[in-house]
Scaffold this active site. Structure first.
Site, PDB file in Angstrom:
ATOM      1  N   CYS A 204       0.824  -0.911   0.578  1.00 38.32           N
ATOM      2  CA  CYS A 204       0.401  -0.401  -0.473  1.00 38.32           C
ATOM      3  C   CYS A 204       1.295   1.295   0.328  1.00 38.32           C
ATOM      4  N   CYS A 209      -1.368   2.020  -3.074  1.00 41.19           N
ATOM      5  CA  CYS A 209      -2.494   2.958  -2.191  1.00 41.19           C
ATOM      6  C   CYS A 209      -2.305   4.456  -2.753  1.00 41.19           C
ATOM      7  N   LYS A 212      -0.260   5.264  -5.913  1.00 37.47           N
ATOM      8  CA  LYS A 212      -1.338   5.191  -6.902  1.00 37.47           C
ATOM      9  C   LYS A 212      -2.258   6.749  -7.125  1.00 37.47           C
ATOM     10  N   TYR A 345      -8.633  -2.997 -11.146  1.00 38.51           N
ATOM     11  CA  TYR A 345      -8.168  -2.025 -10.502  1.00 38.51           C
ATOM     12  C   TYR A 345      -6.761  -1.663 -11.213  1.00 38.51           C
ATOM     13  N   GLU A 349      -6.213   2.203 -13.622  1.00 37.68           N
ATOM     14  CA  GLU A 349      -6.412   3.313 -12.081  1.00 37.68           C
ATOM     15  C   GLU A 349      -4.656   4.224 -13.251  1.00 37.68           C
ATOM     16  N   HIS A 616     -26.426  20.878   0.289  1.00 33.80           N
ATOM     17  CA  HIS A 616     -26.176  21.427  -1.189  1.00 33.80           C
ATOM     18  C   HIS A 616     -25.217  22.646  -1.419  1.00 33.80           C
ATOM     19  N   GLU A 621     -25.834  14.977  -2.513  1.00 30.13           N
ATOM     20  CA  GLU A 621     -27.238  15.154  -2.263  1.00 30.13           C
ATOM     21  C   GLU A 621     -27.641  14.388  -3.121  1.00 30.13           C
TER      22      GLU A 621
HETATM   23  P1  FAD Z   1       1.456  -5.679   2.021  1.00 26.46           P
HETATM   24  O1  FAD Z   1       0.995  -4.838   1.954  1.00 26.46           O
HETATM   25  O2  FAD Z   1       1.704  -6.296   0.337  1.00 26.46           O
HETATM   26  O3  FAD Z   1       2.802  -6.949   3.306  1.00 26.46           O
HETATM   27  C1  FAD Z   1       3.031  -8.138   2.597  1.00 26.46           C
HETATM   28  C2  FAD Z   1       4.655  -7.298   2.924  1.00 26.46           C
HETATM   29  O4  FAD Z   1       5.446  -8.679   3.430  1.00 26.46           O
HETATM   30  C3  FAD Z   1       5.475  -7.296   2.091  1.00 26.46           C
HETATM   31  O5  FAD Z   1       6.052  -5.756   2.482  1.00 26.46           O
HETATM   32  C4  FAD Z   1       6.390  -8.444   1.461  1.00 26.46           C
HETATM   33  O6  FAD Z   1       8.104  -7.673   0.872  1.00 26.46           O
HETATM   34  C5  FAD Z   1       6.647  -9.035   3.012  1.00 26.46           C
HETATM   35  N1  FAD Z   1       7.780 -10.111   2.678  1.00 26.46           N
HETATM   36  C6  FAD Z   1       6.541 -11.032   1.929  1.00 26.46           C
HETATM   37  N2  FAD Z   1       7.449 -12.405   1.774  1.00 26.46           N
HETATM   38  C7  FAD Z   1       8.077 -12.073   3.254  1.00 26.46           C
HETATM   39  C8  FAD Z   1       8.892 -12.911   3.631  1.00 26.46           C
HETATM   40  N3  FAD Z   1       8.675 -14.407   3.551  1.00 26.46           N
HETATM   41  N4  FAD Z   1       9.201 -12.650   4.634  1.00 26.46           N
HETATM   42  C9  FAD Z   1       9.095 -10.958   5.297  1.00 26.46           C
HETATM   43  N5  FAD Z   1       8.736 -10.766   3.976  1.00 26.46           N
HETATM   44  C10 FAD Z   1       7.754 -10.785   3.411  1.00 26.46           C
HETATM   45  N6  FAD Z   1      -6.033  -1.438  -1.784  1.00 26.46           N
HETATM   46  C11 FAD Z   1      -6.645   0.004  -0.836  1.00 26.46           C
HETATM   47  O7  FAD Z   1      -7.347  -0.155   0.032  1.00 26.46           O
HETATM   48  N7  FAD Z   1      -6.607   0.959  -1.470  1.00 26.46           N
HETATM   49  C12 FAD Z   1      -6.129   1.285  -2.977  1.00 26.46           C
HETATM   50  O8  FAD Z   1      -6.860   2.365  -3.268  1.00 26.46           O
HETATM   51  C13 FAD Z   1      -5.306   0.628  -3.728  1.00 26.46           C
HETATM   52  N8  FAD Z   1      -4.399   0.542  -4.281  1.00 26.46           N
HETATM   53  C14 FAD Z   1      -3.941  -0.471  -5.110  1.00 26.46           C
HETATM   54  C15 FAD Z   1      -3.186   0.015  -5.940  1.00 26.46           C
HETATM   55  C16 FAD Z   1      -1.731  -0.790  -6.443  1.00 26.46           C
HETATM   56  C17 FAD Z   1      -0.938  -0.510  -7.309  1.00 26.46           C
HETATM   57  C18 FAD Z   1      -1.668  -2.562  -5.869  1.00 26.46           C
HETATM   58  C19 FAD Z   1      -1.059  -3.238  -6.423  1.00 26.46           C
HETATM   59  C20 FAD Z   1      -2.731  -2.686  -4.087  1.00 26.46           C
HETATM   60  C21 FAD Z   1      -3.412  -1.564  -3.921  1.00 26.46           C
HETATM   61  N9  FAD Z   1      -4.817  -1.962  -3.103  1.00 26.46           N
HETATM   62  C22 FAD Z   1      -5.256  -1.110  -2.640  1.00 26.46           C
HETATM   63  C23 FAD Z   1      -4.158  -3.376  -2.370  1.00 26.46           C
HETATM   64  C24 FAD Z   1      -3.461  -3.193  -0.976  1.00 26.46           C
HETATM   65  O9  FAD Z   1      -1.998  -2.612  -1.421  1.00 26.46           O
HETATM   66  C25 FAD Z   1      -3.242  -4.573  -0.370  1.00 26.46           C
HETATM   67  O10 FAD Z   1      -4.531  -4.881  -0.574  1.00 26.46           O
HETATM   68  C26 FAD Z   1      -2.739  -4.538   0.886  1.00 26.46           C
HETATM   69  O11 FAD Z   1      -1.139  -4.330   0.875  1.00 26.46           O
HETATM   70  C27 FAD Z   1      -2.613  -5.829   1.768  1.00 26.46           C
HETATM   71  O12 FAD Z   1      -1.849  -5.354   3.044  1.00 26.46           O
HETATM   72  P2  FAD Z   1      -1.236  -7.326   3.312  1.00 26.46           P
HETATM   73  O13 FAD Z   1      -1.045  -6.555   5.078  1.00 26.46           O
HETATM   74  O14 FAD Z   1      -1.394  -8.055   3.273  1.00 26.46           O
HETATM   75  O15 FAD Z   1       0.243  -7.648   2.644  1.00 26.46           O
HETATM   76  P1  NAP Z   2      -7.312  -9.307 -10.592  1.00 27.71           P
HETATM   77  O1  NAP Z   2      -8.264  -7.878  -9.776  1.00 27.71           O
HETATM   78  O2  NAP Z   2      -7.022  -9.983 -10.233  1.00 27.71           O
HETATM   79  O3  NAP Z   2      -7.084  -8.397 -12.217  1.00 27.71           O
HETATM   80  C1  NAP Z   2      -6.547  -9.154 -13.114  1.00 27.71           C
HETATM   81  C2  NAP Z   2      -7.091  -8.480 -14.425  1.00 27.71           C
HETATM   82  O4  NAP Z   2      -5.862  -8.804 -15.549  1.00 27.71           O
HETATM   83  C3  NAP Z   2      -8.335  -8.970 -15.273  1.00 27.71           C
HETATM   84  O5  NAP Z   2      -8.701  -7.934 -15.987  1.00 27.71           O
HETATM   85  C4  NAP Z   2      -8.123 -10.024 -15.615  1.00 27.71           C
HETATM   86  O6  NAP Z   2      -8.850  -9.964 -17.160  1.00 27.71           O
HETATM   87  C5  NAP Z   2      -6.149  -9.488 -16.718  1.00 27.71           C
HETATM   88  N1  NAP Z   2      -5.664 -10.740 -16.709  1.00 27.71           N
HETATM   89  C6  NAP Z   2      -5.191 -11.684 -15.915  1.00 27.71           C
HETATM   90  N2  NAP Z   2      -4.513 -12.878 -16.183  1.00 27.71           N
HETATM   91  C7  NAP Z   2      -4.286 -12.399 -18.297  1.00 27.71           C
HETATM   92  C8  NAP Z   2      -3.414 -12.694 -19.112  1.00 27.71           C
HETATM   93  N3  NAP Z   2      -2.868 -13.563 -19.232  1.00 27.71           N
HETATM   94  N4  NAP Z   2      -3.997 -12.009 -20.376  1.00 27.71           N
HETATM   95  C9  NAP Z   2      -4.526 -10.946 -20.150  1.00 27.71           C
HETATM   96  N5  NAP Z   2      -5.237  -9.596 -19.083  1.00 27.71           N
HETATM   97  C10 NAP Z   2      -5.367 -10.913 -17.615  1.00 27.71           C
HETATM   98  O7  NAP Z   2      -5.890  -7.945 -10.202  1.00 27.71           O
HETATM   99  P2  NAP Z   2      -5.610  -6.593 -10.004  1.00 27.71           P
HETATM  100  O8  NAP Z   2      -5.909  -5.401 -10.730  1.00 27.71           O
HETATM  101  O9  NAP Z   2      -4.076  -6.308 -10.182  1.00 27.71           O
HETATM  102  O10 NAP Z   2      -5.454  -6.077  -8.920  1.00 27.71           O
HETATM  103  C11 NAP Z   2      -5.313  -7.352  -7.302  1.00 27.71           C
HETATM  104  C12 NAP Z   2      -6.036  -6.410  -6.185  1.00 27.71           C
HETATM  105  O11 NAP Z   2      -5.976  -5.716  -5.591  1.00 27.71           O
HETATM  106  C13 NAP Z   2      -7.434  -6.294  -6.430  1.00 27.71           C
HETATM  107  O12 NAP Z   2      -8.505  -7.423  -5.984  1.00 27.71           O
HETATM  108  C14 NAP Z   2      -7.605  -5.085  -5.412  1.00 27.71           C
HETATM  109  O13 NAP Z   2      -8.705  -5.668  -4.048  1.00 27.71           O
HETATM  110  C15 NAP Z   2      -6.658  -4.805  -5.190  1.00 27.71           C
HETATM  111  N6  NAP Z   2      -6.554  -3.437  -5.372  1.00 27.71           N
HETATM  112  C16 NAP Z   2      -7.308  -2.722  -4.831  1.00 27.71           C
HETATM  113  C17 NAP Z   2      -7.630  -1.067  -5.412  1.00 27.71           C
HETATM  114  C18 NAP Z   2      -8.485   0.307  -4.834  1.00 27.71           C
HETATM  115  O14 NAP Z   2      -8.730  -0.608  -4.108  1.00 27.71           O
HETATM  116  N7  NAP Z   2      -8.559   1.346  -5.153  1.00 27.71           N
HETATM  117  C19 NAP Z   2      -6.574  -0.572  -6.622  1.00 27.71           C
HETATM  118  C20 NAP Z   2      -6.190  -1.447  -6.714  1.00 27.71           C
HETATM  119  C21 NAP Z   2      -5.593  -2.674  -6.372  1.00 27.71           C
HETATM  120  P3  NAP Z   2     -10.231 -11.300 -17.652  1.00 27.71           P
HETATM  121  O15 NAP Z   2     -10.894 -10.571 -16.272  1.00 27.71           O
HETATM  122  O16 NAP Z   2     -10.176 -11.317 -18.364  1.00 27.71           O
HETATM  123  O17 NAP Z   2      -9.916 -12.292 -15.865  1.00 27.71           O
END
Ligand code: FAD
Ligand code: NAP
Length: 641
Positions: A204, A209, A212, A345, A349, A616, A621
């Site tokens: 995040c 997040c 982004k 997502y 985005e 408003h 609203e």
């Molecule tokens: P993470 O935050 O991924 O933390 C896991 C940590 O464990 C990482 O630092 C990793 O390096 C570490 N790790 C992994 N394996 C090991 C190991 N074996 N030993 C030690 N450390 C390890 N969510 C929202 O709510 N709003 C958003 O706007 C949003 N935008 C997103 C945009 C993008 C581009 C992406 C990719 C995700 C977004 N998400 C968003 C999703 C959100 O980031 C995740 O749901 C959240 O970070 C999950 O938290 P977590 O603690 O499960 O894992």
């Molecule tokens: P995702 O929700 O799993 O979506 C993957 C996308 O890639 C889908 O459109 C899928 O298409 C496509 N895809 C998968 N395999 C492919 C292939 N081989 N070739 C071409 N297209 C392929 O993944 P994500 O967007 O990475 O998001 C991961 C999670 O992060 C989300 O579930 C969300 O909870 C979290 N996230 C949250 C936010 C937020 O809160 N604003 C922002 C970003 C991420 P199909 O539909 O055809 O399978």
């Protein structure tokens, strides 16, 4: 009650008496607390939060009663215990200076039950009738004797080891430490195939997040610049965006967050190791740092919070030449003409803000946009993006990535194939893969303690208490099977888990009606069911969909997109038109959705929405005046705001 247990009682009537409580504790347990320990205990108590204070009381004796001197049932419990010759501590909440705050905090532990609250061996057993009942069943005595079954506290290096210092892991570890537990967090970032790495805090903060949303803001500013001339601002015609300045500012901010996380762990007395954790024995973890140095740690319990990492296509050239969201936010050069692969997502985005910054952006969609989301809204998002310069190539997937020219950015040739077999080729400067993310669970030795994962997805199934099939190992956040992958979800699950494990709480994470927002150029906020899922769940005839377009006032003067912003609520007719789905396509949709999510959690009905007076002139609203149902086919076009 064996003869070894002395009869007696201590009433904590004021804070000074904490010291005597400590002494008394030493006396009845027949061990000596030395002066240093005693004064430390007193000092810590003074500093500690209410939560810690309650926990200290709970830990202070085998039987602890939170009571009020005027309460009948409290007196009855104390009389019973006196009669049974059982020593106890009574914390008289009406006689201590912070008694009111303690009572409030206590109700969080005990789910709001009335006084007295009786704790036996650190577990809340309830009030007077519960004590009576337990005693009748012979269980009160069993509970009292049971403590010796607990593993010795110092049998392990830590009470809890958290693998993964992201949103969930950090929240859980800090919360567990609040209860005086010895907690270790391991966090390690494996570099992306292109070598990108980052600091503490997980996805995040570093590659999700936070960067982004900030890049989304950078893109929105371009639109504001455009609008500003109609508001009288006279700015130069040829305003340029500088990628390097944007990424540097954002990365500096992220750096400060990484630092704050480290400080917060220190302040909470959580031990942090920058090492990759993997099980080597059922209760033992090996931690390897970036220099290959290995350490071993043991713990009574473990929490897996390792999150996910971006998936690759598995086609020639993908790992060599493509980037993912892990690389994008710190990319040291402007990506130029960009192909974004994926349609969920992350893909939409990233495509949205890159186009907003003025880049030439194409999204390659395998099937549909935003699978799992309301498809009417997904289509509107696609249309809006297209109208604002994003190109879409639908029903194609890349099959080969070739480098034509190295550089920053270089030039790549992308071969793609459609679902009907036809092939296209096109040059781009950058290809971003956003095709989903894989759980980081396959290389952390989960087979050693025997934690089951879904072999296909790598996700970890857990029960409703985030417990894996191995009782002392828990999992939260993105690694969970079938749960939402969102930061606040990981944080909430982590905090509540720590409270259940160490704070006698029984509150579980509620994964229903979690609001979320997709930060596309026109933001999409939602809570509850999509229209498709509402129809599936209740039947089309049993839902009423109210909807309308609207025009934000701020957009009228610059003449921006009328009839693009959209509001929709889905109601369950058979349940007093309770709102089961909320959808808004608007600027600041996240800000709008958050409040409505709270209302939905409280059981919001359409009638209550209608009786709410609007603010408003704001976008939200519209939800207080929705009158056209989809079924009626009535017009929802707006002429003005
Ligand atoms: P993470 O935050 O991924 O933390 C896991 C940590 O464990 C990482 O630092 C990793 O390096 C570490 N790790 C992994 N394996 C090991 C190991 N074996 N030993 C030690 N450390 C390890 N969510 C929202 O709510 N709003 C958003 O706007 C949003 N935008 C997103 C945009 C993008 C581009 C992406 C990719 C995700 C977004 N998400 C968003 C999703 C959100 O980031 C995740 O749901 C959240 O970070 C999950 O938290 P977590 O603690 O499960 O894992
Ligand atoms: P995702 O929700 O799993 O979506 C993957 C996308 O890639 C889908 O459109 C899928 O298409 C496509 N895809 C998968 N395999 C492919 C292939 N081989 N070739 C071409 N297209 C392929 O993944 P994500 O967007 O990475 O998001 C991961 C999670 O992060 C989300 O579930 C969300 O909870 C979290 N996230 C949250 C936010 C937020 O809160 N604003 C922002 C970003 C991420 P199909 O539909 O055809 O399978």
């Amino acid at each position: 009650m064996g003869n070894s247990v002395k009869k007696g009682k201590v009433v904590i009537a004021n804070e000074k008496q904490v010291k005597s409580l400590c002494t008394y504790k030493a006396e009845i347990r027949s061990y000596k607390i030395d002066e240093k320990e005693e004064s430390e205990w007193g000092k810590n108590k003074a500093k500690s939060s209410l939560k810690t204070e309650i926990q200290q009381y709970i830990n202070s004796s085998d039987v602890v009663i939170f009571s009020k001197s005027s309460c009948d049932n409290c007196s009855k419990v104390k009389d019973l215990l006196d009669e049974w010759n059982i020593p106890y501590f009574a914390v008289e909440l009406d006689q201590i200076s912070n008694g009111q705050s303690l009572t409030k905090e206590l109700s969080k532990y005990t789910m709001g039950t009335e006084l007295p609250n009786v704790f036996v061996k650190e577990s809340c057993i309830g009030g007077y009738t519960d004590v009576l009942q337990l005693s009748k069943d012979g269980l009160f005595q069993k509970l009292l004797e049971g403590k010796h079954d607990k593993p010795k506290e110092d049998a392990y290096d830590y009470d809890l080891i958290v693998i993964g210092g992201g949103s969930g892991g950090l929240a859980a570890s800090k919360e567990a430490a609040q209860y005086g537990k010895r907690v270790l967090v391991l966090d390690y970032v494996k570099p992306s195939p292109l070598g990108t790495t980052w600091g503490l805090g997980g996805t995040c903060v570093n590659v999700g997040c936070i960067p982004k949303k900030l890049m989304h803001q950078a893109a929105l500013l371009r639109q504001f610049l455009k609008d500003s001339s109609k508001y009288g601002w006279q700015i130069e015609d040829n305003v340029q965006h500088n990628w390097d300045i944007m990424t540097e500012s954002i990365q500096n901010y992220i750096g400060s967050l990484n630092w704050n996380y480290r400080v917060a762990l220190m302040q909470n007395k959580v031990k942090y190791e920058n090492g990759y954790g993997e099980f080597v024995e059922p209760h033992k973890i090996k931690s390897t740092n970036s220099k290959g140095k290995v350490k071993y740690f043991t713990a009574e319990k473990f929490l897996i919070a390792t999150g996910e990492r971006p998936r690759y296509l598995g086609i020639p050239g993908d790992k060599e030449y493509c980037i993912t969201s892990d690389d994008l936010f710190s990319l040291p050069y402007c990506p130029g003409k960009t192909l974004v692969v994926g349609a969920s997502y992350v893909a939409l985005e990233c495509a949205g803000f890159l186009a907003g910054l003025g880049l030439d952006v194409t999204v390659m969609v395998r099937s549909i946009l935003l699978r799992g989301f309301d498809q009417q809204i997904a289509e509107k998002i696609g249309e809006h993006m297209e109208e604002h310069g994003v190109k879409f190539i639908k029903h194609f997937v890349p099959t080969k990535i070739e480098q034509i020219e190295a550089g920053t950015p270089g030039k790549l040739n992308i071969t793609s194939q459609s679902t009907d077999g036809s092939e296209i080729m096109e040059e781009y400067n950058t290809v971003i893969l956003a095709i989903g993310r894989d759980a980081c669970t396959r290389t952390i030795g989960l087979d050693i303690p025997g934690v089951k994962i879904n072999e296909k997805t790598g996700k970890i199934p857990v029960n409703d208490e985030e417990q894996t099939n191995v009782p002392y190992i828990y999992a939260i956040g993105d690694v969970l099977e079938g749960m939402l992958e969102l930061t606040p979800v990981a944080i909430q699950a982590g905090r509540l888990l720590a409270r259940r494990l160490y704070g006698n709480s029984r509150i579980k994470c509620d994964y229903i009606n979690v609001p979320t927002t997709v930060f596309t150029p026109l933001e999409y906020g939602t809570c509850g069911l999509s229209e498709e899922n509402a129809i599936l769940k209740y039947g089309e005839e049993n839902i009423e969909v109210y909807h309308s377009y609207f025009w934000p006032l701020e957009w009228t003067v610059p003449g921006r997109d009328n009839n693009k912003c959209y509001a929709k609520v889905i109601c369950n007719i058979k349940d007093s038109e309770r709102v089961v789905g909320f959808h808004v396509l608007a600027p600041n949709a996240g800000e709008i959705t958050q409040g409505f999510a709270a209302a939905i959690k409280c059981g919001l009905t359409k009638e209550q929405l209608d009786s709410t007076i609007g603010i408003h002139p704001v976008c939200a609203e519209i939800f207080t005046t929705l009158s056209v149902t989809k079924r009626s086919g009535g017009s929802i076009m707006q002429a003005g705001c």
